[in-house]
Design a protein around this motif. Structure first.
Motif, short mmCIF file in Angstrom:
data_model
loop_
_atom_site.label_atom_id
_atom_site.label_comp_id
_atom_site.label_asym_id
_atom_site.label_seq_id
_atom_site.Cartn_x
_atom_site.Cartn_y
_atom_site.Cartn_z
N MET A 13 52.22 30.40 29.86
CA MET A 13 50.87 29.84 30.00
C MET A 13 50.93 28.34 29.73
O MET A 13 51.49 27.90 28.72
N CYS A 15 47.93 26.22 30.83
CA CYS A 15 46.61 25.62 30.99
C CYS A 15 45.53 26.69 30.79
O CYS A 15 45.83 27.88 30.64
N THR A 16 44.27 26.25 30.85
CA THR A 16 43.17 27.20 30.70
C THR A 16 43.10 28.17 31.87
O THR A 16 42.64 29.30 31.72
N GLY A 17 43.58 27.74 33.04
CA GLY A 17 43.63 28.66 34.17
C GLY A 17 44.57 29.82 33.90
O GLY A 17 44.29 30.97 34.27
N CYS A 18 45.69 29.51 33.23
CA CYS A 18 46.62 30.57 32.83
C CYS A 18 45.95 31.55 31.88
O CYS A 18 46.15 32.77 31.95
N GLU A 19 45.15 31.00 30.96
CA GLU A 19 44.43 31.86 30.01
C GLU A 19 43.53 32.85 30.75
O GLU A 19 43.46 34.03 30.40
N GLU A 20 42.86 32.35 31.80
CA GLU A 20 41.96 33.21 32.57
C GLU A 20 42.73 34.31 33.27
O GLU A 20 42.27 35.47 33.34
N THR A 23 43.79 36.88 30.66
CA THR A 23 42.60 37.62 30.22
C THR A 23 42.20 38.67 31.24
O THR A 23 41.92 39.83 30.90
N SER A 35 41.12 37.20 23.86
CA SER A 35 41.16 35.76 23.63
C SER A 35 42.58 35.28 23.89
O SER A 35 43.50 35.55 23.10
N ASN A 37 45.27 32.07 24.50
CA ASN A 37 45.37 30.66 24.11
C ASN A 37 46.72 30.13 24.57
O ASN A 37 47.77 30.52 24.07
N PHE A 38 46.68 29.22 25.56
CA PHE A 38 47.95 28.73 26.11
C PHE A 38 48.68 27.82 25.12
O PHE A 38 49.91 27.74 25.13
N ARG A 39 47.93 27.11 24.27
CA ARG A 39 48.58 26.22 23.30
C ARG A 39 49.39 27.00 22.27
O ARG A 39 50.47 26.59 21.86
#
Length: 547
Positions: A13, A15-20, A23, A35, A37-39
Motif C-alpha cells: 500500500m 496511498c489512500t487509494g490503496c487503502e480503499e 478495505t 480501517s 492505513n498505508f503509512r
C-alpha cells in the motif's frame, strides 16, 4: 458466532487509494469496521475466524500482500443479530451515553448517538467541570480575604468574573473535545445531530428521517426545575447553568433552595464578595442527611457570613428595575429579601418532554422521569434508560456505571442488575460534605443493631493545625458484626476521605480493621480511624499519634 478483531500487516500500500482497495477486499469477505492505513502498512478489521482465509485471498487478488505470520487477534466480539439500522441507538451524549457507546463499540456492535445540542452532557458542559473550577477560584479568593492565621497579611482585589468565566469556558471546551468528541472517531460510532422522538417501539425520527435499532438507550439527562412561585416566571432569574455564565459579580444574591447546588454556588459567590442569602422550605439544611451533618454545615456557612433562612414559605417574587425581591414568611412573619440576582436551585427535572415516549410504550413517573427496572429496562423491554433522566443518584460516575450495564444488557452480552448500595456522594462546599452507606435512621429501619460514633472535627489533628475545626465524622456500625455500614463527614477534603470509607463499607471492613490499620498523621483520613476508635475509647485522652 464469535467475531475477532484482527490487525493484519499488508505490504504494497502506497496511498489512500490503496487503502480503499484493501478495505473493499476485506468487506467483500464480510469484514466490518475496516480501517486500512498505508503509512503503517496494516489493516484493522472485525471478522469471523471462519472467513479470515478468504479475507487474505481477497487482498492477494487485489495485488497487495498480507503477512500471514504477523496477523494479530486484538479482541473478540459477539456477532449480533441486528434488527434495524443499529444494534444500539443512544439518545443523549453525556456520561451514560458515552459509557454505553464505548462499551458496545468495543463489543463489535453498530452504535449511533443522537444529540440535539452540545456533545458531552451536563457534567462537562454546565455541571461538574465548570462549577468545580469556579468553586476553586472562589475558595482561593475567600481565603485571601479571610483566613485563620495570625501574622499573615493577605488580601484580594476585585474579582474579574469575566476573565474567570473565559478561563472556565476554555477548560470546558478542552475537556469536551478530549474526553467526548475525539472518542467518537476513536471508537467508530455514529453521531447524528438533531432532536429524536419515537415513532413506534423500535423507530425514532431525527430531522424527518426514520432510524431503527434493536435496542435503545434514553440518556437525555435533566435540567434545572423551577418552582411555582407567584411572579417568578416574570423575573430574570438565574439557574445553575446561567449563574456560571455571569460576567460581573452581583452585590446581593438571593438563593431559592439550599441543596448541594444552592450551597456550592451560594458559597462561591460569597467568596467572590457577594452578600448571599440562602432560603429553604425545610427546617434544616440537607434534611435527608444525618442531623450532625446538617448542623455542622449550617454552623460553617453561618460562621462564614452567609445569611441562612430556614422554614421558609415563599409568597411572591418581584422585580423593580434592576432590583429583585423575594417575599417570604417565616414563623408567621413576612420578610422581603432584596437582591441584584435571584438563583433558583430547587432540584432538576428530566429531559423527556420531546421524546414522544408514549409512542414507544415507555412509562414515566410523576416528575417525567423514565421508569426502569433493576436491569435499567423501561416498560418497553428493548428500550433502556440511564443517568439523570431516571432521577436516580445524580452523579456522573453513576451515569457512566449505568451506561456500561445497559451496553451489556441491551446487547445480550451479560444480564446485570444495578447495585447502588455503595455510591459515595460529595458536596463541594468548604468544608465539604461526603457520605456513603446507610444513615442511622436507615440502618435501624433495616433491623440492624445500630452503634454510632460521632467525632467532632476539633478532635482531628489535621483540623487543629489548619485552624478550621467546624465539622464532624459520624460512623454507623452493625453492632453484631462491628462492620462499618455508613460514614458521613463534614471536613476539608471530605470527598477524598470518603473513598476510603466507601471501600470499607463495600468490602465489609470492621471497626477493628480500621483501628488496627495505619492512618497517616496530620491527614483528614486519620479522622476515620479516630472515629472508629471512638467506639471503644475517649480519643481526647490519647496522645497525638496514639491512635
Amino acid at each position: 458466532m464469535t467475531v475477532n478483531q484482527y490487525k493484519l500487516p499488508v505490504q504494497g500500500m502506497t496511498c489512500t487509494g490503496c487503502e480503499e482497495h484493501v478495505t473493499e477486499a476485506l468487506e467483500q469477505a464480510g469484514a466490518k469496521n475496516v480501517s486500512a492505513n498505508f503509512r503503517r502498512g496494516e489493516a484493522i478489521f472485525q471478522l469471523s475466524e471462519d472467513w479470515i482465509d478468504q479475507a487474505k485471498q481477497n487482498i492477494e487478488e487485489t495485488g497487495y500482500h498480507p503477512d500471514e505470520e504477523e496477523i494479530q487477534t486484538t479482541g473478540s466480539f459477539v456477532a449480533f443479530d441486528r434488527d434495524g439500522d443499529y444494534d444500539l441507538l443512544i439518545v443523549g451524549s453525556g456520561g451514560a451515553a458515552f459509557s454505553a457507546a464505548i462499551k458496545a463499540s468495543e463489543n463489535g456492535a453498530k452504535v449511533a448517538m443522537v444529540e440535539r445540542g452540545t456533545v458531552g452532557g451536563t457534567c462537562v458542559n454546565i455541571g461538574c467541570v465548570p462549577s468545580k473550577t469556579m468553586l476553586r477560584a472562589g475558595d482561593i479568593n475567600g481565603l485571601a480575604q479571610n483566613h485563620p492565621f495570625n501574622g499573615l497579611q493577605t488580601g484580594a482585589g476585585g474579582v474579574n468574573l469575566a476573565k474567570l468565566t473565559e478561563q472556565k469556558d476554555e477548560l470546558v471546551s478542552q475537556m469536551r473535545q478530549e474526553k467526548y468528541i475525539n472518542l467518537i472517531d476513536e471508537y467508530g460510532f455514529d453521531l447524528i445531530r438533531g432532536e429524536a422522538s419515537f415513532v413506534d417501539e423500535k423507530t425514532i425520527q431525527v430531522n424527518g428521517e426514520h432510524i431503527t435499532a434493536k435496542s435503545f438507550l434514553i440518556a437525555t439527562g435533566a435540567n434545572p426545575a423551577v418552582p411555582d412561585i407567584p411572579g417568578l416566571k416574570d423575573v430574570d432569574y438565574l439557574t445553575s447553568t446561567t449563574a456560571l455564565e455571569l460576567k460581573e459579580v452581583p452585590k446581593r444574591l438571593a438563593v431559592i433552595g439550599s441543596g448541594y447546588i444552592a450551597a456550592e454556588l451560594g458559597q462561591m459567590f460569597h467568596n467572590f464578595g457577594t452578600d448571599v442569602t440562602l432560603m429553604q422550605r425545610s427546617e434544616r439544611l440537607f434534611k435527608t442527611y444525618e442531623p450532625e451533618v446538617s448542623d455542622a454545615i449550617d454552623e460553617a456557612l453561618r460562621e462564614q457570613g452567609i445569611n441562612l433562612i430556614t422554614g421558609v414559605t415563599y409568597q411572591k417574587v418581584e422585580q423593580n428595575g434592576d432590583t429583585k425581591s423575594v417575599t417570604i414568611e417565616v414563623n408567621g412573619e413576612k420578610q422581603v429579601i432584596e437582591a441584584d440576582q435571584i438563583l433558583v436551585a430547587t432540584g432538576r427535572k428530566p429531559n423527556t418532554e420531546s421524546l414522544n415516549l408514549e409512542a414507544a410504550s415507555v412509562k414515566t413517573g410523576k416528575k417525567g422521569e423514565v421508569l426502569t427496572n433493576e436491569f435499567l429496562q423501561t416498560t418497553n423491554d428493548r428500550i433502556y434508560a440511564a443517568g439523570d433522566v431516571t432521577l436516580g443518584s445524580q452523579f456522573v460516575y453513576v451515569a457512566a456505571y449505568e451506561g456500561g450495564i445497559v451496553a451489556d444488557n441491551a446487547l445480550g452480552v451479560t444480564k446485570r442488575k444495578i447495585d447502588l448500595r455503595f455510591v459515595p456522594g460529595v458536596t463541594f462546599t468548604n468544608p465539604s460534605i461526603a457520605t456513603v452507606g446507610l444513615t442511622e435512621q436507615q440502618a435501624k429501619a433495616k433491623g440492624y443493631d445500630v452503634k454510632t460514633s460521632v467525632l467532632p472535627l476539633d478532635a482531628v489533628p489535621r483540623a487543629l493545625v489548619n485552624q478550621e475545626t467546624t465539622g464532624v465524622y459520624k460512623l454507623i456500625v452493625d453492632g453484631q458484626t462491628r462492620k462499618l455500614i455508613g460514614a458521613h463527614i463534614v471536613s476539608e477534603n471530605a470527598g477524598d476521605v470518603i473513598y476510603t470509607a466507601t471501600l470499607a463499607v463495600q468490602f465489609g471492613l470492621t471497626i477493628d480493621d480500621l483501628t488496627n490499620s495505619f492512618a497517616p498523621y496530620l491527614t483528614m483520613a486519620e479522622g476515620l480511624k479516630l472515629a472508629a476508635l471512638t467506639f471503644d475509647k475517649d480519643v481526647s485522652k490519647l496522645s497525638c499519634c496514639a491512635g
